[in-house]
Motif scaffolding. Structure first.
Motif, PDB file in Angstrom:
ATOM      1  N   THR A  17      30.437  31.625  25.467  1.00 44.19           N
ATOM      2  CA  THR A  17      29.359  32.613  25.607  1.00 44.19           C
ATOM      3  C   THR A  17      29.052  32.944  27.066  1.00 44.19           C
ATOM      4  N   LEU A  18      29.765  32.319  28.007  1.00 44.10           N
ATOM      5  CA  LEU A  18      29.566  32.627  29.418  1.00 44.10           C
ATOM      6  C   LEU A  18      30.596  33.663  29.847  1.00 44.10           C
ATOM      7  N   GLY A  19      30.101  34.843  30.202  1.00 46.12           N
ATOM      8  CA  GLY A  19      31.004  35.944  30.509  1.00 46.12           C
ATOM      9  C   GLY A  19      31.451  36.018  31.949  1.00 46.12           C
ATOM     10  N   GLY A  20      30.580  35.671  32.872  1.00 46.20           N
ATOM     11  CA  GLY A  20      30.992  35.807  34.259  1.00 46.20           C
ATOM     12  C   GLY A  20      29.911  35.503  35.255  1.00 46.20           C
TER      13      GLY A  20
ATOM     14  N   THR B 160      39.990  30.503  35.632  1.00 46.02           N
ATOM     15  CA  THR B 160      39.085  30.728  34.504  1.00 46.02           C
ATOM     16  C   THR B 160      39.242  32.147  33.968  1.00 46.02           C
ATOM     17  N   ASP B 161      38.618  32.396  32.826  1.00 47.05           N
ATOM     18  CA  ASP B 161      38.604  33.736  32.235  1.00 47.05           C
ATOM     19  C   ASP B 161      37.328  34.489  32.580  1.00 47.05           C
TER      20      ASP B 161
ATOM     21  N   GLN C 265      33.827  44.035  29.001  1.00 50.31           N
ATOM     22  CA  GLN C 265      33.495  43.900  27.589  1.00 50.31           C
ATOM     23  C   GLN C 265      34.277  44.896  26.746  1.00 50.31           C
ATOM     24  N   GLY C 266      34.496  46.087  27.283  1.00 48.22           N
ATOM     25  CA  GLY C 266      35.290  47.081  26.568  1.00 48.22           C
ATOM     26  C   GLY C 266      36.740  46.631  26.423  1.00 48.22           C
ATOM     27  N   ALA C 267      37.265  46.017  27.484  1.00 49.15           N
ATOM     28  CA  ALA C 267      38.641  45.546  27.435  1.00 49.15           C
ATOM     29  C   ALA C 267      38.803  44.408  26.452  1.00 49.15           C
ATOM     30  N   ALA C 268      37.710  43.627  26.277  1.00 50.84           N
ATOM     31  CA  ALA C 268      37.755  42.497  25.348  1.00 50.84           C
ATOM     32  C   ALA C 268      37.376  42.908  23.932  1.00 50.84           C
ATOM     33  N   GLY C 269      37.003  44.189  23.768  1.00 47.38           N
ATOM     34  CA  GLY C 269      36.637  44.686  22.452  1.00 47.38           C
ATOM     35  C   GLY C 269      35.286  44.213  21.970  1.00 47.38           C
TER      36      GLY C 269
END
Length: 271
Positions: A169-172, A187-188, A266-270
């Motif tokens: 749940t940690l995006g960045g 990391t991602d 977020q768009g790239a990850a859908g």
């Protein structure tokens, strides 16, 4: 005979004389050490007590509006919809009152984020690197969290991100006038770092070298005309350059850049 007895008594007592002096020496050393500790604590409290205060003395920025609800707790202020999809936990810069970042938090909240700025002990983020944990627990409905901060707060947020890099749940990470000293390259996490072109506080060389500690899709942007202090609202900062744009513009451009970067990922990850 008496002389012999005196000599024997003297011989029996002399070896113990140094031992009797040790407790006194230890007591003196302990007193000196205690005095040094007390003076050090006093010096730190005096140093920490001279901090940058929120320029919004009436705290108008902490008042809820129809567009931006505000929730103030003992250790944080949350701006925006508590049911927002994306949230940001923000760590203030060193010796900066945390509510000084209310204008920037409001800018992010207006773009659909739950933006939460946390109060740090003595206004130093390194005293509570895991402050984001309690905020994230308080808003479990948020689907994705980002952490970030200004100056020292950004570096401490980077350490938090490194410690929680495996959390789905940690995006960045958001770095403002800051850089990471923690290795996040494998990391991602998404990372965006923004700084003002007139920032004379930020170490540019360390920011440049920290790029190697970031993932390949990390983004570093320059806010033209901005400086170090105008990410917040606490007046001029010692050693900083003079901004050629108003703080409202710097904060709006910063929020817009963060929003665009987050939405792209977020768009790239859908999501």
């Amino acid at each position: 005979m008496i002389s012999v007895m005196k000599q024997a008594e003297s011989a029996s007592t002399d070896p113990t004389a140094p031992q009797r002096r040790w407790p006194r020496r230890l007591a003196i050393a302990g007193a000196v050490l205690l005095l040094v500790v007390i003076l050090a604590i006093g010096a730190f409290l005096a140093y920490a007590g001279n901090y940058y205060r929120d320029a919004d003395t009436n705290h108008a920025n902490l008042v809820s509006s129809e567009q931006v609800p505000v929730e103030q707790q003992d250790s944080y202020v949350a701006f925006g919809d508590p049911n927002a999809k994306t949230g940001l936990v923000f760590y203030p810069g060193a010796k900066v009152e945390y509510t000084s970042y209310a204008p920037l938090m409001r800018e992010l909240a207006e773009r659909g984020y739950l933006a939460v700025v946390v109060e740090m002990p003595f206004n130093f983020a390194f005293f509570n690197i895991n402050a984001a944990d309690s905020v994230r627990s308080a808003f479990p409905q948020v689907q994705q969290w980002w952490v970030g901060g200004h100056s020292l707060g950004g570096s401490m947020a980077a350490q938090y991100a490194a410690d929680h890099a495996g959390d789905a749940t940690l995006g960045g990470l958001v770095l403002l006038g800051s850089y990471t000293a923690s290795d996040l390259s494998t990391t991602d996490l998404g990372i965006i770092a923004a700084y003002g072109s007139n920032d004379h506080v930020l170490n540019r060389n360390k920011l440049a070298s920290s790029k190697a500690l970031m993932p390949e899709d990390a983004k570093i942007i320059e806010i033209s005309g901005g400086n170090h202090a105008q990410f917040g609202d606490y007046g001029a900062q010692d050693g900083d350059g003079e901004a050629s744009i108003p703080p409202e513009q710097q904060q709006a451009e910063t929020a817009e850049a963060i929003d665009a970067y987050v939405r792209t990922l977020q768009g790239a990850a859908g999501q």
